[in-house]
Design a protein around this motif. Structure first.
Motif, PDB file in Angstrom:
ATOM      1  N   ALA A  17       0.807  -1.211   0.000  1.00 33.72           N
ATOM      2  CA  ALA A  17       0.000   0.000   0.000  1.00 33.72           C
ATOM      3  C   ALA A  17       0.849   1.274   0.000  1.00 33.72           C
ATOM      4  N   CYS A  18       2.016   1.216   0.664  1.00 31.99           N
ATOM      5  CA  CYS A  18       2.845   2.413   0.747  1.00 31.99           C
ATOM      6  C   CYS A  18       3.799   2.470  -0.423  1.00 31.99           C
ATOM      7  N   THR A  19       3.584   3.442  -1.279  1.00 30.87           N
ATOM      8  CA  THR A  19       4.488   3.595  -2.418  1.00 30.87           C
ATOM      9  C   THR A  19       5.068   5.004  -2.393  1.00 30.87           C
ATOM     10  N   THR A  20       5.897   5.281  -3.363  1.00 29.27           N
ATOM     11  CA  THR A  20       6.521   6.593  -3.418  1.00 29.27           C
ATOM     12  C   THR A  20       6.098   7.302  -4.695  1.00 29.27           C
ATOM     13  N   SER A  21       5.734   8.553  -4.573  1.00 27.33           N
ATOM     14  CA  SER A  21       5.318   9.326  -5.741  1.00 27.33           C
ATOM     15  C   SER A  21       6.546   9.736  -6.555  1.00 27.33           C
ATOM     16  N   PRO A  22       6.344  10.269  -7.780  1.00 25.21           N
ATOM     17  CA  PRO A  22       7.504  10.653  -8.602  1.00 25.21           C
ATOM     18  C   PRO A  22       8.425  11.694  -7.940  1.00 25.21           C
ATOM     19  N   THR A  23       7.916  12.448  -6.956  1.00 25.98           N
ATOM     20  CA  THR A  23       8.805  13.417  -6.297  1.00 25.98           C
ATOM     21  C   THR A  23       9.346  12.852  -4.979  1.00 25.98           C
ATOM     22  N   GLY A  24       9.059  11.580  -4.680  1.00 25.42           N
ATOM     23  CA  GLY A  24       9.600  10.948  -3.482  1.00 25.42           C
ATOM     24  C   GLY A  24       8.720  11.071  -2.252  1.00 25.42           C
ATOM     25  N   ARG A  25       7.497  11.527  -2.428  1.00 22.57           N
ATOM     26  CA  ARG A  25       6.552  11.628  -1.314  1.00 22.57           C
ATOM     27  C   ARG A  25       5.958  10.242  -1.084  1.00 22.57           C
ATOM     28  N   SER A  26       5.810   9.828   0.187  1.00 24.16           N
ATOM     29  CA  SER A  26       5.227   8.498   0.401  1.00 24.16           C
ATOM     30  C   SER A  26       3.705   8.594   0.273  1.00 24.16           C
ATOM     31  N   GLN A  27       3.156   7.597  -0.404  1.00 23.43           N
ATOM     32  CA  GLN A  27       1.729   7.598  -0.728  1.00 23.43           C
ATOM     33  C   GLN A  27       1.090   6.310  -0.262  1.00 23.43           C
ATOM     34  N   MET A  28      -0.169   6.399   0.136  1.00 23.97           N
ATOM     35  CA  MET A  28      -0.947   5.205   0.456  1.00 23.97           C
ATOM     36  C   MET A  28      -1.817   4.901  -0.762  1.00 23.97           C
ATOM     37  N   ILE A  29      -1.469   3.829  -1.461  1.00 21.80           N
ATOM     38  CA  ILE A  29      -2.214   3.444  -2.664  1.00 21.80           C
ATOM     39  C   ILE A  29      -2.878   2.097  -2.403  1.00 21.80           C
ATOM     40  N   LEU A  30      -4.209   2.079  -2.314  1.00 19.08           N
ATOM     41  CA  LEU A  30      -4.921   0.839  -1.997  1.00 19.08           C
ATOM     42  C   LEU A  30      -5.777   0.337  -3.152  1.00 19.08           C
ATOM     43  N   LYS A  31      -6.068   1.222  -4.089  1.00 18.77           N
ATOM     44  CA  LYS A  31      -6.980   0.845  -5.178  1.00 18.77           C
ATOM     45  C   LYS A  31      -6.203   0.325  -6.380  1.00 18.77           C
ATOM     46  N   THR A  68       0.191  11.251 -13.448  1.00 24.11           N
ATOM     47  CA  THR A  68       1.391  10.429 -13.279  1.00 24.11           C
ATOM     48  C   THR A  68       1.686  10.184 -11.795  1.00 24.11           C
ATOM     49  N   ALA A  69       1.279  11.106 -10.932  1.00 17.57           N
ATOM     50  CA  ALA A  69       1.520  10.931  -9.491  1.00 17.57           C
ATOM     51  C   ALA A  69       0.359  10.201  -8.806  1.00 17.57           C
ATOM     52  N   ARG A  70      -0.575   9.695  -9.586  1.00 19.88           N
ATOM     53  CA  ARG A  70      -1.692   8.851  -9.104  1.00 19.88           C
ATOM     54  C   ARG A  70      -2.501   9.531  -7.992  1.00 19.88           C
ATOM     55  N   HIS A  71      -2.775  10.808  -8.157  1.00 23.45           N
ATOM     56  CA  HIS A  71      -3.488  11.528  -7.100  1.00 23.45           C
ATOM     57  C   HIS A  71      -4.931  11.054  -6.906  1.00 23.45           C
TER      58      HIS A  71
END
Ligand SMILES: [Zn+2]
Length: 271
Positions: free
Chosen positions: A21-35, A135-138
């Motif tokens: 679930a925890c990934t990194t965005s293109p600028t290095g911000r940690s993201q919670m991606i569940l979908k 691209t940053a999967r917002h």
């Protein structure tokens, strides 16, 4: 009482889940991606087809070509997995100053934005910003936080939320009242800042002048002093913070622009 071995198994499964679930965005911000990106993209693709079929589209060739020229230059300069998206564009016949994107690379630009983004570089700032949201999967990040469950609701919220534009709403009449909630859920400050920084990079890599982004934001700020700003001029971060952040990126962005120009990327998009 749980068998301790099961406990360990549950913990490992949970940690594995978190790791996914925890990934990194293109600028290095940690993201919670569940979908699932694929699922969101499929929904977006259906909604975009509906939008293209039912929203009023610009028919003036010169206007379509201008927007398409800027968008094409930007998306063709993307690299890696970002370059693999199937980008599509709709130029909407509305005087609202807006633009939005859907997962998978579906982009809508309202004709009204051209009254403020008056040259190719300023329009590139708008499109670069919107491309960065994709691209940053917002949208996935928002869906993962439970802000919406169906991309149709998300899109309807954007389209209806800016409202008062004469845009036909027939495509979205059937949506339940929950759609309205989305109106009050703008992108987060972190997402907006990220879209600014990444967008600047994208426009520069296509050979557009990143300094025009600040000219655009200044005009937007002046024009929307008293009313609700469009999606990409949300009040968080404030326009001043936004402009300062963009200026701080000039050295790297200008280096990218010069590199692009040396590679023969000299976009010449006119209306
Ligand atoms: Zn934005």
């Amino acid at each position: 009482m749980f068998n301790p071995r099961y406990k360990t198994l549950i913990l490992i499964t949970f940690l594995a889940f978190l790791h996914t679930a925890c990934t990194t965005s293109p600028t290095g911000r940690s993201q919670m991606i569940l979908k699932s990106d694929a699922e969101l993209e499929a929904q977006a693709s259906r909604e975009f087809a509906k939008l293209r079929a039912e929203a009023p589209l610009v028919t003036d060739r010169a206007t379509i070509d201008f927007v398409a020229c800027v968008a094409t230059n930007i998306v063709e300069s993307l690299e890696g997995p970002e370059a693999k998206l199937n980008w599509e564009l709709a130029v909407i016949d509305s005087q609202e100053q807006n633009a939005f994107v859907m997962p998978g690379g579906k982009m809508a630009v309202y004709e009204g934005i051209l009254s403020i983004a008056t040259n190719q570089d300023q329009l590139a700032a708008v499109i670069g910003h919107e491309v960065a949201h994709v691209t940053a999967r917002h949208a996935n990040e928002r869906a993962s936080r439970g802000e919406f469950t169906d991309i149709g609701v998300y899109i309807a919220a954007i389209v209806l939320g800016q409202g008062h534009s004469g845009l036909t709403h027939t495509a979205y009449e059937g949506l339940h009242a929950g759609a309205q909630l989305g109106i009050f859920l703008p992108h987060t400050r972190a997402q907006e800042s990220e879209a600014d920084v990444l967008g600047l990079k994208y426009m520069a890599k296509a050979g557009f002048d990143p300094r025009e982004s600040v000219e655009l934001w200044k005009k937007m700020q002046k024009e929307h002093e008293d009313d609700a700003p469009p999606e990409f001029l949300s009040t968080h971060p404030s326009s001043e913070t936004r402009i300062e952040a963009l200026i701080s990126q000039y050295p790297s962005a200008l280096a990218l622009m010069n590199e692009a120009k040396a590679q023969g990327k000299n976009p010449n998009c006119t209306r």
